[in-house]
Design an enzyme around this catalytic site. Structure first.
Site, mmCIF file in Angstrom:
data_model
loop_
_atom_site.group_PDB
_atom_site.id
_atom_site.type_symbol
_atom_site.label_atom_id
_atom_site.label_comp_id
_atom_site.label_asym_id
_atom_site.label_seq_id
_atom_site.Cartn_x
_atom_site.Cartn_y
_atom_site.Cartn_z
ATOM 1 C CG HIS A 148 -2.075 -0.835 1.239
ATOM 2 N ND1 HIS A 148 -2.663 -1.288 2.397
ATOM 3 C CD2 HIS A 148 -2.789 -1.370 0.231
ATOM 4 C CE1 HIS A 148 -3.679 -2.071 2.102
ATOM 5 N NE2 HIS A 148 -3.781 -2.129 0.786
ATOM 6 C CG HIS A 181 -10.238 -6.781 -3.577
ATOM 7 N ND1 HIS A 181 -10.892 -5.571 -3.524
ATOM 8 C CD2 HIS A 181 -9.144 -6.645 -2.765
ATOM 9 C CE1 HIS A 181 -10.217 -4.759 -2.731
ATOM 10 N NE2 HIS A 181 -9.152 -5.380 -2.268
ATOM 11 C CD GLU A 205 -6.169 -2.533 -2.189
ATOM 12 O OE1 GLU A 205 -6.850 -3.313 -1.501
ATOM 13 O OE2 GLU A 205 -5.427 -1.658 -1.696
ATOM 14 C CG ASP A 256 -3.339 -6.092 -3.757
ATOM 15 O OD1 ASP A 256 -4.279 -5.344 -4.061
ATOM 16 O OD2 ASP A 256 -3.326 -6.779 -2.725
ATOM 17 C CG HIS A 297 -9.759 -4.333 2.557
ATOM 18 N ND1 HIS A 297 -8.900 -3.264 2.547
ATOM 19 C CD2 HIS A 297 -9.414 -5.076 1.501
ATOM 20 C CE1 HIS A 297 -8.037 -3.382 1.543
ATOM 21 N NE2 HIS A 297 -8.339 -4.471 0.905
ATOM 22 C CG ASP A 316 -7.371 -8.385 0.194
ATOM 23 O OD1 ASP A 316 -6.402 -8.914 -0.372
ATOM 24 O OD2 ASP A 316 -7.741 -7.227 -0.044
ATOM 25 C CE1 TYR A 371 -3.468 -8.770 4.187
ATOM 26 C CE2 TYR A 371 -5.673 -9.216 5.008
ATOM 27 C CZ TYR A 371 -4.827 -8.902 3.965
ATOM 28 O OH TYR A 371 -5.334 -8.713 2.711
ATOM 29 C CG HIS A 417 -2.416 -10.845 -0.077
ATOM 30 N ND1 HIS A 417 -1.613 -10.371 -1.088
ATOM 31 C CD2 HIS A 417 -3.442 -9.970 0.014
ATOM 32 C CE1 HIS A 417 -2.135 -9.263 -1.581
ATOM 33 N NE2 HIS A 417 -3.249 -9.004 -0.940
#
Ligand code: FEO
Length: 395
Positions: free
Chosen positions: A23, A79, A81, A83, A145, A164, A192, A225
């Site tokens: 991030h 998701h 995001e 990554d 999230h 995540d 996390y 992850h």
């Protein structure tokens, strides 16, 4: 590297051994991470999530060694995001018409990030996608999230692709929970949770109860992850329920910064006072100018109470203390108590400022804090010890 997860499910992601910040510079990753992407080859073929942009070319090249990209029928974007979606632009150059299954928010975010008019197929909780003899079922998980987050469940194999959720930043060459060091694994899991999921704890409990209510068999949880939960995957669900329920251990964490050591001496004397009164409680000290902030936040998460310390500077507080206070405000910790302390030379506002900010962040302030002028002498050190004793008695 790729490997078989189960039957026709293959891991085709990227292990990022070098990653030390995530991030941007916001999250420390002492043990690296992985971006997990899964290929399911049944009668129909589905690709679940991709990897971070810097690895896009490598990812697509590796994927081409595993499958002719044109044989991928569906892309599932759990998701949006970066990554997990970062390799989509590279992948879609090869298969521009392949449908991307995601939530409504997922499509909105992917369009916002990549400005492409891909073939988005919007799904909602309960929607199914047939791969032949097996189905994928989608379960929206908004704010776990991000607003777009969703889980995907593969029937028959009983595998939950949770993205995540239940993950950790943890690079490992074995990638299964039963094959890695358990202390390392759970340290990364709680870090996390503490740093990313704490503000959404009530949603975590609600979502887990909803998913458990479906009574789906569960053989594995494939996160986006870190390792795959194949040995007793329910254990991480149980941990999440515990962590989401205003988790605390018998711990007090003292977080401070200091200019000429006076506030450090106060911190150590207060810690000694706490231990004199209660030798069962764990006390941990962090100089915030030297400690890793995400590790410090993890200890705040584990604590029943915290003490913040800062010298007064320019009628305010030291910048590392201010930064941590800003972070913990956003994390919305609940049912934790707090106090503050600090040395000063003339104006001495730091303690009042820290207490106000802790109060505004939802901490229960149990006293007026402790200020010591200039360097602590023997009398002041005794006052610090007395403060530590009174503080722990007040919990
Ligand atoms: Fe791993 Fe929210 O991205």
């Amino acid at each position: 590297m790729e490997f078989i997860v189960k039957n026709n499910i293959q891991w085709v992601g990227k292990i990022d051994w070098e990653l030390r910040k995530f991030h941007g510079d916001e999250y420390s990753t002492h043990r690296g991470s992985s971006y997990n992407s899964y290929l399911i080859q049944e009668e129909k073929t589905a690709l679940i999530d991709t990897v971070w942009g810097p690895f896009a070319k490598e990812y697509v090249e590796n994927l081409q060694k595993v499958i002719d990209l044109k044989k991928i029928d569906f892309i599932i974007a759990c998701h949006s995001e970066n990554d997990h979606s970062g390799a989509l632009p590279e992948l879609m150059k090869h298969i521009p018409d392949t449908p991307i299954y995601c939530t409504k928010n997922g499509a909105r975010i992917l369009k916002g990030l990549y400005h492409q008019d891909w073939n988005f197929q919007i799904v909602k909780t309960g929607d199914k996608l047939s791969l032949g003899n097996k189905d994928l079922t989608f379960i929206e998980a908004p704010m776990l999230h991000w607003p777009d987050s969703m889980f995907t469940y593969l029937s028959s194999d009983a595998v939950l692709f949770s993205n995540d959720a239940f993950g950790q930043h943890y690079a490992s060459e074995v990638m299964f929970n039963d094959r890695v060091d358990q202390a390392e694994l759970f340290q990364e899991c709680i870090k996390y949770y503490a740093n990313i999921l704490t503000p959404f704890s009530s949603l975590v409990i609600k979502k887990i109860k909803e998913v458990l209510g479906f009574n789906l068999p569960l053989d594995m949880i494939c996160t986006s992850h870190g390792i795959i939960w194949r040995d007793n995957p329910a254990q991480i669900i149980e941990k999440y329920l515990e962590w989401a329920d205003n988790y605390q251990e018998n711990q007090i964490t003292i977080l401070y910064d200091t200019m000429w050591d006076s506030t450090r001496i106060m911190a150590e004397e207060i810690a000694a006072g706490i231990k004199e009164r209660d030798d069962q409680v764990t006390v941990k000290l962090f100089n915030l100018a030297k400690a890793d902030k995400n590790d410090a936040i993890t200890e705040v998460f584990k604590s029943k109470a915290i003490l913040m310390g800062s010298s007064t500077i320019n009628n305010g507080i030291l910048v590392h203390v201010a930064a941590l206070l800003e972070e913990i405000k956003g994390l919305k910790f609940k049912k934790k108590k707090a106090g503050a302390f600090g040395s000063y030379g003339w104006s001495g506002e730091a303690v009042k400022i820290m207490l106000e900010r802790l109060d505004n962040s939802g901490f229960d302030i149990i006293d007026q804090g402790l200020r010591i002028i200039w360097a602590p002498d023997e009398e002041s050190k005794l006052a610090c010890r007395a403060y530590g004793k009174t503080f722990v008695e007040g919990l």
